[in-house]
Design a protein around this motif. Structure first.
Motif, PDB file in Angstrom:
ATOM      1  N   PRO A   1      14.755  13.173  40.857  1.00 50.47           N
ATOM      2  CA  PRO A   1      14.899  13.269  39.405  1.00 50.47           C
ATOM      3  C   PRO A   1      15.527  12.057  38.737  1.00 50.47           C
ATOM      4  O   PRO A   1      15.552  11.987  37.508  1.00 50.47           O
ATOM      5  N   SER A   2      16.060  11.112  39.516  1.00 51.01           N
ATOM      6  CA  SER A   2      16.804  10.017  38.901  1.00 51.01           C
ATOM      7  C   SER A   2      16.614   8.750  39.717  1.00 51.01           C
ATOM      8  O   SER A   2      15.910   8.733  40.731  1.00 51.01           O
ATOM      9  N   SER A   3      17.272   7.674  39.286  1.00 45.09           N
ATOM     10  CA  SER A   3      17.221   6.421  40.029  1.00 45.09           C
ATOM     11  C   SER A   3      18.205   6.408  41.188  1.00 45.09           C
ATOM     12  O   SER A   3      18.255   5.441  41.948  1.00 45.09           O
ATOM     13  N   GLY A   4      18.995   7.462  41.355  1.00 47.64           N
ATOM     14  CA  GLY A   4      19.962   7.549  42.435  1.00 47.64           C
ATOM     15  C   GLY A   4      19.375   8.159  43.693  1.00 47.64           C
ATOM     16  O   GLY A   4      18.262   8.697  43.693  1.00 47.64           O
ATOM     17  N   PRO A   5      20.130   8.125  44.812  1.00 48.72           N
ATOM     18  CA  PRO A   5      19.636   8.612  46.105  1.00 48.72           C
ATOM     19  C   PRO A   5      19.816  10.119  46.262  1.00 48.72           C
ATOM     20  O   PRO A   5      20.616  10.595  47.065  1.00 48.72           O
ATOM     21  N   SER A   6      19.073  10.890  45.484  1.00 46.07           N
ATOM     22  CA  SER A   6      19.211  12.343  45.527  1.00 46.07           C
ATOM     23  C   SER A   6      17.855  12.998  45.328  1.00 46.07           C
ATOM     24  O   SER A   6      16.917  12.387  44.805  1.00 46.07           O
ATOM     25  N   LEU A   7      17.783  14.253  45.751  1.00 44.81           N
ATOM     26  CA  LEU A   7      16.583  15.066  45.579  1.00 44.81           C
ATOM     27  C   LEU A   7      17.028  16.449  45.133  1.00 44.81           C
ATOM     28  O   LEU A   7      18.021  16.980  45.638  1.00 44.81           O
ATOM     29  N   VAL A   8      16.300  17.024  44.185  1.00 43.82           N
ATOM     30  CA  VAL A   8      16.604  18.361  43.687  1.00 43.82           C
ATOM     31  C   VAL A   8      15.361  19.226  43.855  1.00 43.82           C
ATOM     32  O   VAL A   8      14.235  18.759  43.639  1.00 43.82           O
ATOM     33  N   ALA A   9      15.571  20.476  44.251  1.00 47.81           N
ATOM     34  CA  ALA A   9      14.459  21.415  44.400  1.00 47.81           C
ATOM     35  C   ALA A   9      14.893  22.784  43.891  1.00 47.81           C
ATOM     36  O   ALA A   9      16.093  23.075  43.791  1.00 47.81           O
TER      37      ALA A   9
ATOM     38  N   SER B   1       7.099  15.164  23.007  1.00 49.88           N
ATOM     39  CA  SER B   1       7.298  13.721  23.076  1.00 49.88           C
ATOM     40  C   SER B   1       5.992  13.007  22.756  1.00 49.88           C
ATOM     41  O   SER B   1       4.907  13.457  23.146  1.00 49.88           O
ATOM     42  N   THR B   2       6.095  11.889  22.065  1.00 52.44           N
ATOM     43  CA  THR B   2       4.909  11.091  21.740  1.00 52.44           C
ATOM     44  C   THR B   2       4.628  10.026  22.797  1.00 52.44           C
ATOM     45  O   THR B   2       3.618   9.326  22.714  1.00 52.44           O
ATOM     46  N   ALA B   3       5.499   9.885  23.794  1.00 51.60           N
ATOM     47  CA  ALA B   3       5.314   8.870  24.833  1.00 51.60           C
ATOM     48  C   ALA B   3       4.361   9.372  25.913  1.00 51.60           C
ATOM     49  O   ALA B   3       4.182  10.579  26.108  1.00 51.60           O
ATOM     50  N   VAL B   4       3.760   8.429  26.629  1.00 50.06           N
ATOM     51  CA  VAL B   4       2.869   8.749  27.744  1.00 50.06           C
ATOM     52  C   VAL B   4       3.630   8.721  29.065  1.00 50.06           C
ATOM     53  O   VAL B   4       3.453   9.586  29.923  1.00 50.06           O
ATOM     54  N   VAL B   5       4.491   7.719  29.236  1.00 47.75           N
ATOM     55  CA  VAL B   5       5.253   7.544  30.470  1.00 47.75           C
ATOM     56  C   VAL B   5       6.699   7.964  30.240  1.00 47.75           C
ATOM     57  O   VAL B   5       7.317   7.574  29.244  1.00 47.75           O
ATOM     58  N   HIS B   6       7.227   8.763  31.162  1.00 47.62           N
ATOM     59  CA  HIS B   6       8.639   9.163  31.141  1.00 47.62           C
ATOM     60  C   HIS B   6       9.186   8.964  32.548  1.00 47.62           C
ATOM     61  O   HIS B   6       8.694   9.572  33.506  1.00 47.62           O
ATOM     62  N   GLU B   7      10.200   8.115  32.684  1.00 47.84           N
ATOM     63  CA  GLU B   7      10.813   7.845  33.977  1.00 47.84           C
ATOM     64  C   GLU B   7      12.317   7.696  33.789  1.00 47.84           C
ATOM     65  O   GLU B   7      12.780   7.357  32.696  1.00 47.84           O
ATOM     66  N   PRO B   8      13.087   7.918  34.859  1.00 48.81           N
ATOM     67  CA  PRO B   8      14.533   7.717  34.735  1.00 48.81           C
ATOM     68  C   PRO B   8      14.865   6.245  34.562  1.00 48.81           C
ATOM     69  O   PRO B   8      14.270   5.379  35.212  1.00 48.81           O
ATOM     70  N   GLY B   9      15.803   5.948  33.670  1.00 49.08           N
ATOM     71  CA  GLY B   9      16.260   4.575  33.519  1.00 49.08           C
ATOM     72  C   GLY B   9      17.203   4.193  34.640  1.00 49.08           C
ATOM     73  O   GLY B   9      17.681   5.038  35.405  1.00 49.08           O
TER      74      GLY B   9
END
Length: 419
Positions: A157-165, A284-292
């Motif tokens: 979910p983020s730019s960090g070293p983690s995983l969520v389920a 949202s009006t954006a096409v791409v959504h990614e964690p900063g």
């Protein structure tokens, strides 16, 4: 006041493990309120070393207000002076920070298996031998946080070293962080989206949940009070949504008076936002959504014609090739054969690679050519900052793979047979 989610959440590893932590705590003396633990990110190490590494993290956490754990591949900053390197290779491979400074020996913990059931923990010229259980018992202890819980709809979910389920129920989340056991959280309502935020001073599990017909933000860890303003009535059931997906939750923190979150629902992206006293929920009006790269920001793009990669690098198609460009380096040109779909831009060593997919085959393509990372007939999770992908092998096992080699770096394991 502690500002992180603890290394061990909801589990007690027992008196023998605590004795190992006590012995290691005599060796490690972190200075400062905020400590960073840097871990080697290598495959195929013994479970004994992994368990002792976990004990090192718990020992460091005892003295720090905030402990941030991440692999060395995620450390791109100048040396602060509060970092501790934990190496499962003896002698430790040196680590150089962005400013050219070297990690000192007095803050490097080296683990080595003595071959007699004990592990040597060394800091500089001082060491202690600790007794650890069998590999099978180490496996049980390392996976005890969410044992038996299904891993549904896992995401990076983020730019960090983690995983969520998702867990078994609509109100359950399972969190995996590099170097730590999985942890299970039961929240006050069914979950729509989630992110684990890892920063220099705080760490939080932030989720978007439904309570009494309202969509609102819930935080585990350091509390951010202004996020409580993000709540709106809804006319749909989050519990129903939980049967189909878990959306990443991307933070959009412009100012203390103007902030929000992005999330996906039913294939569309939405923005829950507070502007002054007004709270709104809009598509949202954006096409791409990614964690900063920073935890409080989202990378969005209205056209969707450019790929965003690690450390502010970008890629875009240019005829039959892709052009890759970014700060502080020469442009790269990567050929992509017809029939391969480009998934993301990532790093391999000092260069860049495009992850592509053709049927069941995921490849890493560089300017010099391509190699297969994995053959898999299901969804492949892409990490937006680290050179990782992940595949779900079973309802209780997700493997995190190295893009450069295809080797399994981490196993997110909640297999029930270890109960």
């Amino acid at each position: 006041m502690r500002t992180t989610v603890p290394v061990l959440v909801g589990v007690d590893q027992g008196p023998e493990f605590r004795a190992v932590v006590d012995a290691i705590a005599e060796l490690v003396s972190p200075e400062g309120r905020w400590v960073q633990a840097l871990l080697d990110d290598r495959p195929d190490f013994s479970l004994r070393l992994d368990l002792v590494r976990l004990a090192v993290l718990v020992a460091l956490e005892r003295r720090a207000e905030s402990l941030r754990v991440l692999p060395v591949t995620a450390c791109h900053w100048n040396r602060i002076g509060t970092e501790w390197l934990v190496s499962r290779v003896a002698p430790a491979q040196g680590f150089t920070f962005a400013d050219g400074a070297e990690q000192p020996r007095e803050r490097t913990v080296v683990l080595s298996d003595n071959g007699d059931g004990s592990v040597r923990v060394a800091v500089g010229d001082v060491w202690v031998d600790v007794t650890v259980p069998s590999e099978q018992e180490c496996l049980r202890l390392l996976g005890s946080g969410a044992r038996g819980t299904a891993l549904r709809f896992p995401v990076f979910p983020s730019s960090g070293p983690s995983l969520v389920a998702r867990g078994d129920g609509p109100d359950e989340l399972v969190l995996w962080r590099c170097g730590t056991p999985t942890a299970r959280f039961r929240l006050p309502g069914p979950v729509l989206a989630a992110i684990y935020v890892s920063g220099s001073t705080t760490e939080q599990l932030i989720s978007l949940i439904e309570v009494d017909g309202e969509l609102l933000v819930h935080v585990e860890g350091h509390q951010v009070t202004f996020l409580r303003k993000l709540r709106v009535p809804i006319d749909f059931s989050v519990a129903d949504e939980a049967e189909h997906d878990l959306s990443p939750l991307y933070l959009d923190m412009d100012e203390f008076w103007k902030f929000g979150v992005y999330f996906r629902r039913a294939g569309e992206w939405w923005n829950l936002r507070c502007h002054g006293v007004e709270v709104s929920l809009r598509r949202s009006t954006a096409v791409v959504h990614e964690p900063g790269r920073s935890p409080g920001h989202t990378t969005i793009d209205g056209a969707g014609k450019v790929l965003f990669g690690p450390r502010f690098w970008h890629a875009a198609p240019q005829g039959s090739t892709w052009r890759v460009w970014g700060p502080g380096g020469a442009d790269e040109v990567i050929p992509v054969p017809p029939g391969e779909t480009v998934l993301s831009l990532t790093e391999i060593g000092d260069g860049h690679a495009l992850l592509t997919r053709e049927g069941d085959t995921v490849r890493a393509r560089t300017a010099e050519g391509g190699r297969t990372v994995v053959e898999f007939d299901g969804p492949v999770l892409i990490h937006h900052e680290l050179p990782w992908i992940a595949v779900q092998r079973s309802a209780h096992l997700v493997e995190v793979l190295d893009v450069a080699t295809g080797a399994v770096l981490h196993r997110v394991d909640t297999l029930p047979h270890m109960l």
